[in-house]
Design a protein around this motif. Structure first.
Motif, PDB file in Angstrom:
ATOM      1  N   ALA A  42       8.974 -12.832   1.855  1.00 44.55           N
ATOM      2  CA  ALA A  42       8.012 -12.012   1.117  1.00 44.55           C
ATOM      3  C   ALA A  42       8.312 -10.529   1.305  1.00 44.55           C
ATOM      4  CB  ALA A  42       6.593 -12.325   1.569  1.00 44.55           C
ATOM      5  N   SER A  43       8.678 -10.135   2.514  1.00 46.57           N
ATOM      6  CA  SER A  43       8.996  -8.728   2.785  1.00 46.57           C
ATOM      7  C   SER A  43      10.241  -8.277   2.037  1.00 46.57           C
ATOM      8  CB  SER A  43       9.199  -8.519   4.283  1.00 46.57           C
ATOM      9  OG  SER A  43       8.018  -8.799   4.983  1.00 46.57           O
ATOM     10  N   GLU A  44      11.261  -9.117   1.996  1.00 46.52           N
ATOM     11  CA  GLU A  44      12.488  -8.757   1.294  1.00 46.52           C
ATOM     12  C   GLU A  44      12.240  -8.569  -0.193  1.00 46.52           C
ATOM     13  OE1 GLU A  44      15.082 -11.964   2.301  1.00 46.52           O
ATOM     14  OE2 GLU A  44      15.589 -11.125   4.261  1.00 46.52           O
ATOM     15  N   LYS A  45      11.472  -9.465  -0.798  1.00 42.94           N
ATOM     16  CA  LYS A  45      11.221  -9.365  -2.240  1.00 42.94           C
ATOM     17  C   LYS A  45      10.352  -8.165  -2.581  1.00 42.94           C
ATOM     18  CE  LYS A  45      12.375 -13.910  -3.310  1.00 42.94           C
ATOM     19  NZ  LYS A  45      12.960 -14.529  -4.379  1.00 42.94           N
ATOM     20  N   ILE A  46       9.322  -7.904  -1.775  1.00 38.15           N
ATOM     21  CA  ILE A  46       8.446  -6.783  -2.088  1.00 38.15           C
ATOM     22  C   ILE A  46       9.161  -5.456  -1.829  1.00 38.15           C
ATOM     23  CG2 ILE A  46       7.196  -6.393   0.068  1.00 38.15           C
ATOM     24  CD1 ILE A  46       5.668  -6.573  -3.408  1.00 38.15           C
ATOM     25  N   LEU A  47      10.104  -5.429  -0.911  1.00 40.59           N
ATOM     26  CA  LEU A  47      10.881  -4.209  -0.672  1.00 40.59           C
ATOM     27  C   LEU A  47      11.703  -3.844  -1.904  1.00 40.59           C
ATOM     28  CD1 LEU A  47      11.787  -2.002   1.269  1.00 40.59           C
ATOM     29  CD2 LEU A  47      13.589  -3.539   2.042  1.00 40.59           C
ATOM     30  N   ILE A  48      12.289  -4.824  -2.547  1.00 41.37           N
ATOM     31  CA  ILE A  48      13.048  -4.568  -3.778  1.00 41.37           C
ATOM     32  C   ILE A  48      12.137  -4.029  -4.865  1.00 41.37           C
ATOM     33  CG2 ILE A  48      14.357  -5.682  -5.629  1.00 41.37           C
ATOM     34  CD1 ILE A  48      15.423  -7.618  -3.433  1.00 41.37           C
ATOM     35  N   ILE A  49      10.956  -4.612  -5.013  1.00 40.61           N
ATOM     36  CA  ILE A  49      10.008  -4.155  -6.032  1.00 40.61           C
ATOM     37  C   ILE A  49       9.553  -2.721  -5.743  1.00 40.61           C
ATOM     38  CG2 ILE A  49       7.686  -4.544  -6.968  1.00 40.61           C
ATOM     39  CD1 ILE A  49       8.237  -7.567  -6.503  1.00 40.61           C
ATOM     40  N   VAL A  50       9.253  -2.421  -4.485  1.00 38.95           N
ATOM     41  CA  VAL A  50       8.807  -1.079  -4.116  1.00 38.95           C
ATOM     42  C   VAL A  50       9.915  -0.058  -4.353  1.00 38.95           C
ATOM     43  CG1 VAL A  50       8.148   0.365  -2.142  1.00 38.95           C
ATOM     44  CG2 VAL A  50       7.003  -1.800  -2.542  1.00 38.95           C
ATOM     45  N   GLN A  51      11.143  -0.401  -4.043  1.00 41.31           N
ATOM     46  CA  GLN A  51      12.250   0.515  -4.283  1.00 41.31           C
ATOM     47  C   GLN A  51      12.389   0.831  -5.765  1.00 41.31           C
ATOM     48  OE1 GLN A  51      15.454  -1.633  -2.430  1.00 41.31           O
ATOM     49  NE2 GLN A  51      15.226  -0.530  -0.504  1.00 41.31           N
ATOM     50  N   MET A  52      12.262  -0.187  -6.618  1.00 42.70           N
ATOM     51  CA  MET A  52      12.347   0.054  -8.065  1.00 42.70           C
ATOM     52  C   MET A  52      11.184   0.914  -8.542  1.00 42.70           C
ATOM     53  SD  MET A  52      13.813  -3.477  -9.727  1.00 42.70           S
ATOM     54  CE  MET A  52      12.450  -4.465  -9.175  1.00 42.70           C
ATOM     55  N   MET A  53       9.993   0.647  -8.031  1.00 43.50           N
ATOM     56  CA  MET A  53       8.833   1.441  -8.438  1.00 43.50           C
ATOM     57  C   MET A  53       8.957   2.887  -7.973  1.00 43.50           C
ATOM     58  SD  MET A  53       5.625  -1.142  -7.984  1.00 43.50           S
ATOM     59  CE  MET A  53       4.475   0.011  -8.704  1.00 43.50           C
ATOM     60  N   LEU A  54       9.504   3.106  -6.794  1.00 50.94           N
ATOM     61  CA  LEU A  54       9.714   4.478  -6.315  1.00 50.94           C
ATOM     62  C   LEU A  54      10.694   5.227  -7.202  1.00 50.94           C
ATOM     63  CD1 LEU A  54       9.818   3.991  -2.458  1.00 50.94           C
ATOM     64  CD2 LEU A  54       8.142   5.318  -3.749  1.00 50.94           C
ATOM     65  N   LEU A  55      11.766   4.564  -7.598  1.00 54.09           N
ATOM     66  CA  LEU A  55      12.738   5.195  -8.479  1.00 54.09           C
ATOM     67  C   LEU A  55      12.120   5.539  -9.828  1.00 54.09           C
ATOM     68  CD1 LEU A  55      15.621   6.096  -9.134  1.00 54.09           C
ATOM     69  CD2 LEU A  55      16.062   3.756  -9.894  1.00 54.09           C
ATOM     70  N   HIS A  57       2.852  -8.078  -1.209  1.00 53.65           N
ATOM     71  CA  HIS A  57       3.334  -8.780  -0.021  1.00 53.65           C
ATOM     72  C   HIS A  57       2.380  -9.906   0.356  1.00 53.65           C
ATOM     73  CE1 HIS A  57       4.083  -9.340   4.342  1.00 53.65           C
ATOM     74  NE2 HIS A  57       5.325  -9.353   3.909  1.00 53.65           N
ATOM     75  N   ALA A  58       1.096  -9.630   0.314  1.00 54.37           N
ATOM     76  CA  ALA A  58       0.117 -10.673   0.639  1.00 54.37           C
ATOM     77  C   ALA A  58       0.192 -11.821  -0.369  1.00 54.37           C
ATOM     78  CB  ALA A  58      -1.288 -10.082   0.659  1.00 54.37           C
ATOM     79  N   SER A  59       0.351 -11.496  -1.633  1.00 55.03           N
ATOM     80  CA  SER A  59       0.435 -12.528  -2.672  1.00 55.03           C
ATOM     81  C   SER A  59       1.688 -13.380  -2.509  1.00 55.03           C
ATOM     82  CB  SER A  59       0.433 -11.900  -4.065  1.00 55.03           C
ATOM     83  OG  SER A  59      -0.728 -11.162  -4.267  1.00 55.03           O
ATOM     84  N   LEU A  60       2.811 -12.722  -2.254  1.00 54.63           N
ATOM     85  CA  LEU A  60       4.055 -13.475  -2.069  1.00 54.63           C
ATOM     86  C   LEU A  60       3.990 -14.342  -0.823  1.00 54.63           C
ATOM     87  CD1 LEU A  60       6.792 -10.878  -3.057  1.00 54.63           C
ATOM     88  CD2 LEU A  60       6.221 -13.000  -4.236  1.00 54.63           C
ATOM     89  N   ARG A  61       3.411 -13.815   0.243  1.00 59.36           N
ATOM     90  CA  ARG A  61       3.289 -14.602   1.463  1.00 59.36           C
ATOM     91  C   ARG A  61       2.413 -15.837   1.219  1.00 59.36           C
ATOM     92  NH1 ARG A  61       1.644 -10.767   4.855  1.00 59.36           N
ATOM     93  NH2 ARG A  61      -0.511 -11.320   4.540  1.00 59.36           N
ATOM     94  N   TYR A  62       1.326 -15.668   0.479  1.00 62.11           N
ATOM     95  CA  TYR A  62       0.454 -16.790   0.146  1.00 62.11           C
ATOM     96  C   TYR A  62       1.195 -17.799  -0.713  1.00 62.11           C
ATOM     97  CZ  TYR A  62      -3.446 -19.404  -1.808  1.00 62.11           C
ATOM     98  OH  TYR A  62      -4.282 -20.417  -2.200  1.00 62.11           O
ATOM     99  N   TYR A  63       1.935 -17.312  -1.726  1.00 61.23           N
ATOM    100  CA  TYR A  63       2.684 -18.197  -2.609  1.00 61.23           C
ATOM    101  C   TYR A  63       3.714 -19.023  -1.831  1.00 61.23           C
ATOM    102  CZ  TYR A  63       6.199 -19.655  -5.986  1.00 61.23           C
ATOM    103  OH  TYR A  63       7.100 -20.384  -6.715  1.00 61.23           O
TER     104      TYR A  63
END
Length: 96
Positions: free
Chosen positions: A43-56, A85-91
């Motif tokens: 979950a952390s790895e996937k949300i990190l990619i999303i956050v990086q794209m959103m920051l850019l 992150h919470a949603s992905l962890r739950y999923y």
């Protein structure tokens, strides 16, 4: 939304997130075994990619459009990061 309201919003979202996180960990005992650690890692790895794209995108948008407030963009990214992150962890706890 003024900066005072934005601060209160972020503080409230953070409080809700930490309560949900504590309750989820208490009820499921997710961090006691290898499966729980692996779920959190994925979950952390996937949300990190999303956050990086959103920051850019946020950086480019705030440079292109001067009317956008950078603090509001960062607040949105913060909210997406913690609830994503919470949603992905739950999923992943359901499918793994």
């Amino acid at each position: 939304m003024g900066s005072g309201l934005l601060f209160l919003f972020i503080a409230a979202v953070t409080g809700i997130y930490w309560f949900m996180f504590w309750r989820f960990m208490k009820e499921t005992g997710q961090m006691k075994d290898e499966r729980g650690r692996r779920i959190n890692q994925i979950a952390s790895e996937k949300i990190l990619i999303i956050v990086q794209m959103m920051l850019l995108v946020g950086l480019l948008a705030s440079e292109k459009f001067e009317t956008l407030d950078a603090s509001k963009i960062l607040a949105l990214i913060y909210v997406v990061a913690i609830f994503g992150h919470a949603s992905l962890r739950y999923y992943y706890s359901r499918v793994m």
